[in-house]
Each structure stands twice: as structure tokens, then as C-alpha cells.
Design an enzyme around this catalytic site. Sequence first.
Site, PDB file in Angstrom:
ATOM      1  N   ASN A  93       0.819  -1.199   0.000  1.00 60.37           N
ATOM      2  CA  ASN A  93       0.000   0.000   0.000  1.00 60.37           C
ATOM      3  C   ASN A  93       0.866   1.267   0.000  1.00 60.37           C
ATOM      4  O   ASN A  93       0.998   1.928  -1.032  1.00 60.37           O
ATOM      5  CB  ASN A  93      -0.937  -0.026   1.209  1.00 60.37           C
ATOM      6  CG  ASN A  93      -2.012   1.039   1.138  1.00 60.37           C
ATOM      7  OD1 ASN A  93      -1.867   2.012   0.411  1.00 60.37           O
ATOM      8  ND2 ASN A  93      -3.077   0.857   1.873  1.00 60.37           N
ATOM      9  N   ASP A  94       1.481   1.553   1.114  1.00 59.67           N
ATOM     10  CA  ASP A  94       2.234   2.803   1.219  1.00 59.67           C
ATOM     11  C   ASP A  94       3.379   2.900   0.202  1.00 59.67           C
ATOM     12  O   ASP A  94       3.695   3.983  -0.270  1.00 59.67           O
ATOM     13  CB  ASP A  94       2.785   2.958   2.639  1.00 59.67           C
ATOM     14  CG  ASP A  94       1.660   3.008   3.666  1.00 59.67           C
ATOM     15  OD1 ASP A  94       0.610   3.574   3.333  1.00 59.67           O
ATOM     16  OD2 ASP A  94       1.837   2.475   4.763  1.00 59.67           O
ATOM     17  N   VAL A  95       3.972   1.749  -0.147  1.00 61.17           N
ATOM     18  CA  VAL A  95       5.132   1.790  -1.037  1.00 61.17           C
ATOM     19  C   VAL A  95       4.746   1.998  -2.500  1.00 61.17           C
ATOM     20  O   VAL A  95       5.612   2.114  -3.354  1.00 61.17           O
ATOM     21  CB  VAL A  95       5.995   0.509  -0.911  1.00 61.17           C
ATOM     22  CG1 VAL A  95       6.552   0.391   0.497  1.00 61.17           C
ATOM     23  CG2 VAL A  95       5.206  -0.717  -1.292  1.00 61.17           C
TER      24      VAL A  95
END
Lengths: 99, 462
Positions: B388-390
Site C-alpha cells: 500500500n504505502d510503497v
Amino acid sequence: MVNFFIENQDLIYIVILSILLGVEVISNVPAILHTPLMSGANAIHGVVIIGAIIVMGHAHSDDYLALTLGFLAVLLGTLNVVGGFVVTNRMLEMFKKKK
Amino acid sequence: MSNFLLQLSYLIGSITFIVGLKQLSSPDSARKGNLVAAFGMVLAIIGTILFHEHDGNKIGNIPWILGAMALGTVVGWMMAMKVKMTAMPQMVSFFNGMGGACAAIISIVEFNSHPDGAPGYLLVVFLGLIIGTVSFSGSIIAYGKLDDKIKDISSKALTYFNLLLLLAIFVVLGIAVASPEVFGHDVVWLLLGLSAAYGVLFVMPIGGADMPVVISLLNSFTGMAAAFGGFLYNNPVMLTGGILVGSAGTILTVLMCNAMNRSLLNVIIGSFGGGGASGKGADGEQVVKEISVTDTAILCAYAGKVTIVPGYGLAVAQAQHICHDLEKKLEDKGVEVSFAIHPVAGRMPGHMNVLLAEADVPYPKLVEMEDANPGMSSTDVVIVVGANDVVNPAAENDPSSPIYGMPVLKVWEAKNVIVMKRSMRAGYAGIENELFFHPKTKMLFGDAKDTLGKLVAEIKEL
């Protein structure tokens, strides 16, 4: 200060050279090995167990606090060493298999 | 003679640590490096038990020492063998905490046997105690958080309180060393309590993508604590081992911070997600497009180039083997498949590499971020599995986002993006991901392992 430096000259050399070595050894490591490397380093600082053995080994047999704490320290230190190396080995085994 | 043998075992031990660490930093020799260091450790331990002398006395209480070591070996071995690959980060954190506790206990016993030592001696003892204790309590909290047993707590007030606590530790330390009579012998318990509290409260608010950094930092702390033990006993192997790990761990920590384009201070003081909502979120009219497993199968099977982006969701779902199946099935159909690995995907750097290696994914298929990004625009389908964040574009284009500036995998440059996710929940950093609303993105909801299994079955049918 001057006395401290002269008395501990050898140790100071070890400290500085070890710092530089640590930096040098790690600097070029690929990201793929970060986890195993951290885990391996984790096992190596388990060398603190030697301090625990020394504490335990020179505790007087009637000093129950020192004996209890020493026993605990050796136990925890062993956990660090054995667990650390075994976990690292397990990780690295997987890297090797599929060559 | 016995002193010679002791020092020889320490010298060999120190060398094996250096050589082992060096070999650990290259894929081909890594496994050997670990064994080399382990051999040196065993040698140094045996040397200490057999030959160490203090004021002419040999090591005593040997049955107890061997008993503790036997117990530790059995328990440690079993824990390390039984732990799942997905839980590896927690395990490392746990063992790290044990080392910290060991260092702290040594300091307590030392202080109790020489409470009126010289200032320099007291300083070393107390520093070992403080750093060891912070490492212990911090690691246990990190363990709990990674294991989802402890939730994030964060507030501005806590940050200030932590700074105060740290200040208090230094003040007490200064007084205890300079004028020991002020606190008396109980100061050791005061320092123990303050340090334990600091370790807990310092890790508590740190969440999100920062967990790997914290574990690495605590790892280097334990190294330093071990080194203070080395100072205490004038013990070269503890010094080299401890300092090597202390400095190597610090560098590793900095490397990780660099991978996220943040400073270490920023990680420690300004904990992620503290502000709660990120810049977006108000313009809630965005819709996500869903895709079925069948459509995904067709899309992938007829693509020229597919890139799989794994994240922590892959680890949670234990989907690494089925991911490898998918890769093989697609290659059977003539599709070029690779895995794009973000350096901090998962909960530790290299976490994804370890998992995929477990599933026998060939080494050259794992492409690091810098090499994967230029090829994104020529990729037909990117499959994001539990990351997600990456892959959040906000890191590139939203200055108000907490992860702004962090290098990410530019999956949105590919022709199609399929995001496999359990729900629309935000990532570990707690921020929205506009990738999910991107025109090229289609969502495939469900458990990663389940969905991948169905996908593989569908592709086989085609």
C-alpha cells in the site's frame, strides 16, 4: 582525562577501529540482505553472554541475588545467541536453495 | 598459559565476527558468514568458561552456567525453528530484547558488588544499564506491535513527555556518577525504572513504515550495551562484537532512513500518522473500479510483461508460494514476469526477499526499486499484492502527505494496475492511497492467498 586516555589506550584503539570496520563492512550491502544482516548482527551482539558468564562465574555462592540474576543473564544471553544464529541460518538457507 | 588460550579464543572470536559480518553482506557467502560468526562465538564462550580468571579465581558455579545455557539453547532453538517466516521480524526483535536484558542485568550485578566504584566505572556500568534496558523494553514493545498485540498510541504530549523522560535519565545519570551520595545505592533501580519506561514510550507511538528503522536502531543499541560490558571487563571480544554491531547497526538504520527519504530524528520525534487524516480524504466522491478474477486472468495471460509488487499483505496471507505458482503459470504462457521489491516493503528491509526466496522464486526475478521504476511504463500489468504505502503516488505529488518525498514504486506508469487487497482500509502508515482511485487501477478484493489461488486456476483453464 589525560590519565583516562593513557590508561585505556588499547581499548580506545579497538573502539575506533571497530566503528570504522562496522561502517566499512555494511556500506555496500544490497537491500536484499538487510534482514538477514540485521539478524546476523543481532546474533553477534549476543557476545554479551560472555559478560554474563563472568558475572555468574565470580559470584559468591552465598550471594543469592547475584546468582539468580547471573543465571537469568546467562539464560537470556544464550537465547540471543542461539536464537539469533538459528533464525539467520534459516533465512539464508532459503536464499541458497534455489540456485 | 591459560590466559594465552583465553586471549587467543577472543582474538579468533573477534576475527570471525568481522569476517562473518563481511560475508553476511554478500548473497553468495552470507550463509557461511553466519556459521563462521557462530563458530567464533562458541569458541569465545568455551574459552571464557575454561580459562577466565579474576583475581586468580577461575570461573565457578559452572553447573549453573551450563544449566542456564542448556535451557537457553533448547528454548532459543525451538523458538527459532518454529517461527513462521512471516513472523521473522518479531522474532529478531525478541532475541534482540533478550540481549539488551542480559546487558542490563550484568550492570545491575556489577553495581551491587562494587557500588562505590570510581566515576568512570560507574558511568560505564550505568550506560550499559540504561542502553540495555531501553533496548529490552523497546524491543518487547516492537515485538508486540509487529505481532499486532499492541496498538499504536500517539500524541504530541507523549513526544514532549518522552523528551522530558530522556532528560531526566541524563540528569540522574550525571548526578549518580558525579556525586553518588545523593541517591545512594538505590539509584540503580531508579535508572532501571526510568529507562524501561523510556523504551516503552519511545517505541509506542512509532508506527507505519518506521518499524524496521526502530528494530535496526534497537539492534545497534544492544550492540553498544554489549560494548559497555566489554569496557567493564576489559574484554576485547565483547568490545569488538558489540561495537561492530553498534556501528554497523547504526549505518543500516541510516540506510533505511535514506530509503524512505527521512532523517532518523524525524522518525524518532515526529512519529508517523500523528496528524491523523492526510491532505486528501475530504473529496470523498472518488469511486473504485472492481475487477473479477476471470478478467484478471485474461488480462495477465495475454500480457507481454507482468510485474508483481508484494507487500506486507503477502506475508500476512502466507501467499508467497501461490505467488510463485502464478509466476510459473504466466511464464508457461510466455509472459515475462518479475517481482518489484520496494526496500521497506513489509515490516523489515528485505522482508519480501526472504519470503519469496522461501517460495523458491529465482533470485534474478527480484528487481529492486531503482531498477524496476524505469521499466514500469513498458509493463502491461502490475499486480499489487498486499502493498500500500510503497505504491502511494502521494509520496510524489502531495506535499501534505506524511510520506511525501519517500521513493515509491511508480506502478501507475504501467498500462494496467490490479490491486489485491482485503478491504479499502488504509495502509500501515494510516494514510489514504489515491492509487486505488486512479483511472488505470482496478481492485481485486479478497484474501491474497485465496484470490491468487483462484487466479492461478483460471489461468490454467485458459
